[in-house]
Design an enzyme around this catalytic site. Sequence first.
Site, PDB file in Angstrom:
ATOM      1  N   GLY A  60      11.405 -21.880  -2.663  1.00  0.00           N
ATOM      2  CA  GLY A  60      11.797 -21.974  -4.066  1.00  0.00           C
ATOM      3  C   GLY A  60      12.398 -23.333  -4.337  1.00  0.00           C
ATOM      4  O   GLY A  60      12.790 -24.034  -3.396  1.00  0.00           O
ATOM      5  N   CYS A  87      11.274 -21.635   4.184  1.00  0.00           N
ATOM      6  CA  CYS A  87      11.896 -22.723   3.428  1.00  0.00           C
ATOM      7  C   CYS A  87      13.178 -22.248   2.742  1.00  0.00           C
ATOM      8  O   CYS A  87      14.162 -21.968   3.420  1.00  0.00           O
ATOM      9  CB  CYS A  87      10.890 -23.322   2.450  1.00  0.00           C
ATOM     10  SG  CYS A  87      11.395 -24.946   1.864  1.00  0.00           S
ATOM     11  N   TYR A  88      13.195 -22.104   1.418  1.00  0.00           N
ATOM     12  CA  TYR A  88      14.410 -21.611   0.753  1.00  0.00           C
ATOM     13  C   TYR A  88      14.831 -20.270   1.353  1.00  0.00           C
ATOM     14  O   TYR A  88      16.027 -20.008   1.547  1.00  0.00           O
ATOM     15  CB  TYR A  88      14.155 -21.456  -0.753  1.00  0.00           C
ATOM     16  CG  TYR A  88      15.380 -21.001  -1.528  1.00  0.00           C
ATOM     17  CD1 TYR A  88      16.346 -21.910  -1.937  1.00  0.00           C
ATOM     18  CD2 TYR A  88      15.573 -19.649  -1.832  1.00  0.00           C
ATOM     19  CE1 TYR A  88      17.481 -21.502  -2.631  1.00  0.00           C
ATOM     20  CE2 TYR A  88      16.705 -19.225  -2.535  1.00  0.00           C
ATOM     21  CZ  TYR A  88      17.647 -20.158  -2.928  1.00  0.00           C
ATOM     22  OH  TYR A  88      18.763 -19.749  -3.610  1.00  0.00           O
ATOM     23  N   HIS A 174       5.922 -24.570   5.667  1.00  0.00           N
ATOM     24  CA  HIS A 174       5.176 -23.573   4.881  1.00  0.00           C
ATOM     25  C   HIS A 174       3.945 -23.075   5.639  1.00  0.00           C
ATOM     26  O   HIS A 174       2.905 -23.722   5.621  1.00  0.00           O
ATOM     27  CB  HIS A 174       4.750 -24.180   3.537  1.00  0.00           C
ATOM     28  CG  HIS A 174       5.906 -24.343   2.603  1.00  0.00           C
ATOM     29  ND1 HIS A 174       6.308 -23.348   1.742  1.00  0.00           N
ATOM     30  CD2 HIS A 174       6.781 -25.357   2.434  1.00  0.00           C
ATOM     31  CE1 HIS A 174       7.361 -23.742   1.064  1.00  0.00           C
ATOM     32  NE2 HIS A 174       7.674 -24.966   1.467  1.00  0.00           N
ATOM     33  N   GLU A 176       2.015 -20.776   4.799  1.00  0.00           N
ATOM     34  CA  GLU A 176       1.000 -20.245   3.882  1.00  0.00           C
ATOM     35  C   GLU A 176       0.015 -21.290   3.392  1.00  0.00           C
ATOM     36  O   GLU A 176      -1.026 -20.951   2.850  1.00  0.00           O
ATOM     37  CB  GLU A 176       1.673 -19.546   2.693  1.00  0.00           C
ATOM     38  CG  GLU A 176       2.422 -20.454   1.709  1.00  0.00           C
ATOM     39  CD  GLU A 176       3.858 -20.783   2.141  1.00  0.00           C
ATOM     40  OE1 GLU A 176       4.158 -20.718   3.357  1.00  0.00           O
ATOM     41  OE2 GLU A 176       4.668 -21.131   1.275  1.00  0.00           O
ATOM     42  N   ASP A 232     -15.750 -10.346 -11.686  1.00  0.00           N
ATOM     43  CA  ASP A 232     -14.717  -9.315 -11.855  1.00  0.00           C
ATOM     44  C   ASP A 232     -15.234  -8.113 -12.635  1.00  0.00           C
ATOM     45  O   ASP A 232     -15.064  -6.965 -12.222  1.00  0.00           O
ATOM     46  CB  ASP A 232     -13.482  -9.876 -12.584  1.00  0.00           C
ATOM     47  CG  ASP A 232     -12.953 -11.130 -11.924  1.00  0.00           C
ATOM     48  OD1 ASP A 232     -13.316 -11.371 -10.755  1.00  0.00           O
ATOM     49  OD2 ASP A 232     -12.200 -11.874 -12.570  1.00  0.00           O
ATOM     50  N   LYS A 373      -9.092 -12.774  -6.099  1.00  0.00           N
ATOM     51  CA  LYS A 373     -10.513 -13.043  -6.333  1.00  0.00           C
ATOM     52  C   LYS A 373     -11.371 -12.892  -5.071  1.00  0.00           C
ATOM     53  O   LYS A 373     -12.447 -12.304  -5.107  1.00  0.00           O
ATOM     54  CB  LYS A 373     -10.641 -14.466  -6.879  1.00  0.00           C
ATOM     55  CG  LYS A 373     -12.001 -14.811  -7.397  1.00  0.00           C
ATOM     56  CD  LYS A 373     -12.069 -14.465  -8.850  1.00  0.00           C
ATOM     57  CE  LYS A 373     -13.402 -14.825  -9.457  1.00  0.00           C
ATOM     58  NZ  LYS A 373     -13.405 -14.466 -10.877  1.00  0.00           N
TER      59      LYS A 373
END
Length: 517
Positions: A60, A87-88, A174, A176, A232, A373
């Site tokens: 964050g 992180c945060y 990070h 991710e 979709d 997606k």
Amino acid sequence: MTAPGHDHPKIVVLDFGSQVSMLIARRLREVQVFSEMRPYTAWREVLADPLVAGIVLSGGPASVSDPGAPDVGAELWRGGKPLLGICYGMQLMCHALGGRLAPAANREYGHAELEVLEPDALFAGQPARQPVWMSHGDRVDALPPGFQALARTAEIPYAAAADPARGFYCVQFHPEVAHTRHGLAMIEAFARRACRLEDRWTAAAFVAEAVAEIRDQVGRERVLCAVSGGVDSTVMATLVDRAVGDRLHAVYVDNGVMRLGESDQVQRDLDSFLQRPIQRVDAGAVFLARLAGVTAPERKRKIIGETFIDVFTESTRERGPFGFLAQGTLYPDRIESHSIHGPSSVIKTHHNVGGLPERLGFALVEPLRDLFKDEVRRVGRELGIPASLLGRHPFPGPGLAVRILGEVTAARVSLLQRADHIFIEELRRSGQYDAIWQAGAILLPVQSVGVMGDQRTYENAVALRAVTSLDGMTADWARIPPDLLARVSNRIINEVPGVNRVVYDVSSKPPSTIEWE
Ligand code: XMP
């Protein structure tokens, strides 16, 4: 409605406002772990949920020492659920548990080399040295009691740390983002080893559950839905069709600003795998009449949205009664990831059919509401939808109207359709189409001088836009081979009367957007 997946064991990502929080949930899904993102303010509810096997605290923008910095209650640290602070999230965890933070002298941003000291749960089987991505101000200077260092970098002594006995893990970098090469393995390790989660979230299981839940929700009622030919709505309609068969009524509205030959293609595709033919409404003339003289982008969107609702309502009035409206809303459509202080999840009106549910007053069926997606594509494969359809580039609801700068007229639509068709055809022929996230041509509101034969010309310019992206939130312009661009340009100028210049858009998002309007 309880969406499919809601009774699965899961990992919850508590969002502290990082731009990439949603990526964490997405990475977990990639390794078949069902996951959800919630604002950090929902921590108490998440902690109390017996289906939550572990919690990730995201990064964050705040500093833990800021007045009013996002925080959670002490129960979270006593709650007995495995935690991964990123992180945060790491700073918050270490601060709360008695560690010490060092304020940032300057922000560390970019690649760093991680040196693994203790493989433990997170780094088992990974190289001892590996690239990671850093983006932080503060860092942890002294670990809380019970914690040990798992990895360091040249800059920071505690790049990763843990108290495995309590199931607490934290990383300053990070995992991710794609730049952290083994990040996916770390995230998987947290879920499978630290949280001991065995449940596998697969497309086949999803289809079976979604079909059962749609049947349950809908009962004997009939269901109405709008299809666009996009991924979709096609996957959504196919799922509902599997569930309720001929009690589904699917409608395709041609708004006159679709791509060349698109409406026929959509009709053929959908007729081939739904149990009943779709209702096709050719309403191009109505849309173009209402768009006449309009040049402001937002006004165009609004007119198209409203006209869609009018046409859809009018053309389905006699087909009812319907108890439900099915929509292809996805997980990212529902999440306002940056509104972490707000309600738990802000529901956005689905931008293609904004206002439709309110107007029709039906209950909603949204079988894809928890999916990203790429997961929708996997579900589509599971349903037997052809790869050619699942791999189609996204296309905006307002269609070519937001790619025609200035007034939208039948002649300008036709010109752009032809230019766009050539571009897409060449991308497919050269094998580039699948590597590109989205591509299309844009008709510019300028004319420029050219020469054809002995004649000076003064005609339209067309821009080509092709981007690579993960989710459309950020994008980079695609490095298309120059020979391919040359071929596209030659063909457009030779084959499309009224165009004498083609340019290629080399802007990334941000600061530009994918669409020009
Ligand atoms: P931008 O232009 O905002 O686009 O970078 C991001 C993605 O969203 C699509 N887009 C839309 N889709 N209705 C839609 O259904 C819209 O009004 C709209 N505007 C943009 C765009 O094509 C890209 O995939």
